[in-house]
Design a protein around this motif. Structure first.
Motif, PDB file in Angstrom:
ATOM      1  N   THR A  24      -5.447   3.232   2.886  1.00 51.80           N
ATOM      2  CA  THR A  24      -4.383   3.779   3.712  1.00 51.80           C
ATOM      3  C   THR A  24      -3.796   2.705   4.624  1.00 51.80           C
ATOM      4  N   ASP A  25      -4.655   1.854   5.171  1.00 53.34           N
ATOM      5  CA  ASP A  25      -4.163   0.769   6.015  1.00 53.34           C
ATOM      6  C   ASP A  25      -3.273  -0.183   5.228  1.00 53.34           C
ATOM      7  N   VAL A  26      -3.664  -0.495   3.996  1.00 54.35           N
ATOM      8  CA  VAL A  26      -2.852  -1.389   3.162  1.00 54.35           C
ATOM      9  C   VAL A  26      -1.514  -0.731   2.840  1.00 54.35           C
ATOM     10  N   LEU A  27      -1.528   0.567   2.540  1.00 57.02           N
ATOM     11  CA  LEU A  27      -0.284   1.264   2.209  1.00 57.02           C
ATOM     12  C   LEU A  27       0.633   1.415   3.416  1.00 57.02           C
ATOM     13  N   PRO A  32       6.391  -2.609   4.935  1.00 57.71           N
ATOM     14  CA  PRO A  32       7.345  -3.362   5.758  1.00 57.71           C
ATOM     15  C   PRO A  32       7.449  -4.833   5.351  1.00 57.71           C
ATOM     16  N   VAL A  33       6.338  -5.436   4.963  1.00 55.02           N
ATOM     17  CA  VAL A  33       6.355  -6.841   4.553  1.00 55.02           C
ATOM     18  C   VAL A  33       7.116  -7.004   3.243  1.00 55.02           C
ATOM     19  N   VAL A  34       6.824  -6.144   2.278  1.00 54.65           N
ATOM     20  CA  VAL A  34       7.512  -6.214   0.986  1.00 54.65           C
ATOM     21  C   VAL A  34       8.991  -5.897   1.160  1.00 54.65           C
ATOM     22  N   GLY A  35       9.306  -4.901   1.999  1.00 56.54           N
ATOM     23  CA  GLY A  35      10.702  -4.561   2.246  1.00 56.54           C
ATOM     24  C   GLY A  35      11.474  -5.703   2.870  1.00 56.54           C
ATOM     25  N   GLU A  36      10.853  -6.405   3.800  1.00 55.24           N
ATOM     26  CA  GLU A  36      11.523  -7.540   4.428  1.00 55.24           C
ATOM     27  C   GLU A  36      11.788  -8.648   3.414  1.00 55.24           C
ATOM     28  N   ARG A  37      10.825  -8.911   2.560  1.00 51.84           N
ATOM     29  CA  ARG A  37      11.003  -9.956   1.543  1.00 51.84           C
ATOM     30  C   ARG A  37      12.093  -9.607   0.542  1.00 51.84           C
ATOM     31  N   ARG A  38      12.263  -8.320   0.271  1.00 54.24           N
ATOM     32  CA  ARG A  38      13.265  -7.908  -0.721  1.00 54.24           C
ATOM     33  C   ARG A  38      14.582  -7.488  -0.096  1.00 54.24           C
ATOM     34  N   VAL A  45      12.528   1.566   5.133  1.00 56.82           N
ATOM     35  CA  VAL A  45      11.064   1.489   5.036  1.00 56.82           C
ATOM     36  C   VAL A  45      10.430   2.547   5.938  1.00 56.82           C
ATOM     37  N   GLY A  46      10.977   2.734   7.129  1.00 57.48           N
ATOM     38  CA  GLY A  46      10.465   3.760   8.038  1.00 57.48           C
ATOM     39  C   GLY A  46      10.596   5.158   7.465  1.00 57.48           C
ATOM     40  N   VAL A  47      11.733   5.445   6.843  1.00 59.41           N
ATOM     41  CA  VAL A  47      11.925   6.759   6.222  1.00 59.41           C
ATOM     42  C   VAL A  47      10.924   6.956   5.091  1.00 59.41           C
ATOM     43  N   LEU A  48      10.711   5.921   4.268  1.00 59.09           N
ATOM     44  CA  LEU A  48       9.747   6.030   3.168  1.00 59.09           C
ATOM     45  C   LEU A  48       8.329   6.255   3.686  1.00 59.09           C
ATOM     46  N   LEU A  49       7.947   5.545   4.742  1.00 57.46           N
ATOM     47  CA  LEU A  49       6.620   5.765   5.326  1.00 57.46           C
ATOM     48  C   LEU A  49       6.503   7.159   5.940  1.00 57.46           C
ATOM     49  N   GLY A  50       7.593   7.643   6.538  1.00 55.87           N
ATOM     50  CA  GLY A  50       7.596   9.007   7.074  1.00 55.87           C
ATOM     51  C   GLY A  50       7.455  10.056   5.981  1.00 55.87           C
ATOM     52  N   LEU A  51       8.143   9.842   4.864  1.00 53.89           N
ATOM     53  CA  LEU A  51       8.010  10.769   3.728  1.00 53.89           C
ATOM     54  C   LEU A  51       6.594  10.768   3.181  1.00 53.89           C
TER      55      LEU A  51
END
Length: 113
Positions: A24-27, A32-38, A45-51
């Motif tokens: 869960t910690d990794v997920l 956010p790190v992968v989103g920033e790189r891409r 990213v916040g909306v996806l984590l909220g979902l």
């Protein structure tokens, strides 16, 4: 305390709980790190984590009442079939490089051109 830790199933349960919490910690920290790189916006990213958090909450609310009338192996099988069906229907995207070009996967032992 020692008596509780020596009870049948407790050490295995603690180990499983620690592995789930680590995943869960990794997920939570990874997107956010992968989103920033891409180049994905932080709000997306916040909306996806909220979902994801909402889906986790919904699963926890529904799972206990669902396990009472239905045997646990059938719930597990149904979840497996549902998730594999969703995964098969999801469109695949090739990995993209910094300039938007599709990257070829690197094979072990080969140097890039």
């Amino acid at each position: 305390m020692r008596g509780i830790l020596r009870s049948r199933g407790i050490p295995a349960g603690i180990l499983i709980n620690l592995s789930v919490l680590s995943a869960t910690d990794v997920l939570t920290a990874g997107p956010p790190v992968v989103g920033e790189r891409r180049g994905v916006a932080p709000s997306v990213v916040g909306v996806l984590l909220g979902l994801r958090a909402a889906a986790t909450l919904a699963c926890r609310l529904v799972l206990t009442p669902l396990l009472r009338p239905v045997a646990a192996p059938f719930v597990l099988l149904g979840a497996l079939l549902l998730s594999s069906g969703i995964a098969l229907r999801a469109p695949g995207r090739p990995a993209q490089g910094p300039a938007g070009r599709t990257r070829r996967p690197r094979l072990p032992g080969r140097t890039p051109r």
